[in-house]
Structures are given as structure tokens and as C-alpha cells.
Design a protein around this motif. Structure first.
Motif: not given
Length: 106
Positions: A74-94
Motif C-alpha cells: 500500500k506504500q508502493g512496494w511492487t513485485i516484478v516477475e523477472l521471467e515475464r517482464v520486458r527489459p525496457e518496461m523493467f528499466e522504466d520501472a527501476l
């Protein structure tokens, strides 16, 4: 898909980032504050997003991005599934996670 080595390389490319253990995880910090962790056992990242950024990422890819299922989520901490995420989307989120933490008042 994003490998841990790519995650690490990207996280450490941000200014003043340090890699440190955090319980059974690896954390990446700026100004001694965590902006990302890696959970090797589950092969996922956890990022500190704003509530708005979290809702945008989760709405667009709910099987890839989802809040931690407790008060931290609820404070914004978000799980990202590394097996599924596109590299450019992960880079933007990171990058958003890094900026969110690095720009907070100390």
C-alpha cells in the motif's frame, strides 16, 4: 525476461547506488535507502514506486507487476516477475523507483 545480472548492472549504473544484503535478499540503495531488492528464491524484484506509478504498471501488466500483499504494498512496494517482464518496461520501472527514493528529502 530480465536476468539478475542485467538487473544488477542497470541498478548499479545509477549514481551513488550501493549493493548490500537485506535479510535473504540483495538490495540496491541510494543515500542508504532501498529502491530495489532481488529475491533469488522467487526470481523477482521488488521496487519502490509511487502509488500512481504502481497503479499504472499493475493495471497494464497485472501478472508481471503487483503490490506486495501487505501494508508495504500500500506504500508502493511492487513485485516484478523477472521471467515475464520486458527489459525496457523493467528499466522504466527501476528508473522510477530509483528517482522516487533518491529525490526524497533526507
Amino acid at each position: 525476461m530480465v536476468s539478475f545480472e542485467n538487473f544488477r548492472k542497470l541498478a548499479l549504473s545509477f549514481p551513488n547506488t550501493a549493493e548490500e544484503p537485506h535479510f535473504e535478499k540483495t538490495s540496491f540503495r541510494v543515500n542508504k535507502k532501498i529502491f530495489a531488492t532481488f529475491d533469488e528464491k522467487n526470481n523477482h524484484a521488488v521496487l519502490k514506486l509511487t502509488e500512481i506509478d504502481q497503479s499504472v504498471f499493475c493495471a497494464s501488466s497485472e501478472k508481471i507487476f503487483y503490490p506486495i500483499p501487505n501494508k508495504w504494498g500500500k506504500q508502493g512496494w511492487t513485485i516484478v516477475e523477472l521471467e515475464r517482464v520486458r527489459p525496457e518496461m523493467f528499466e522504466d520501472a527501476l528508473k522510477l523507483s530509483y528517482e522516487n527514493v533518491s529525490q526524497k528529502k533526507r
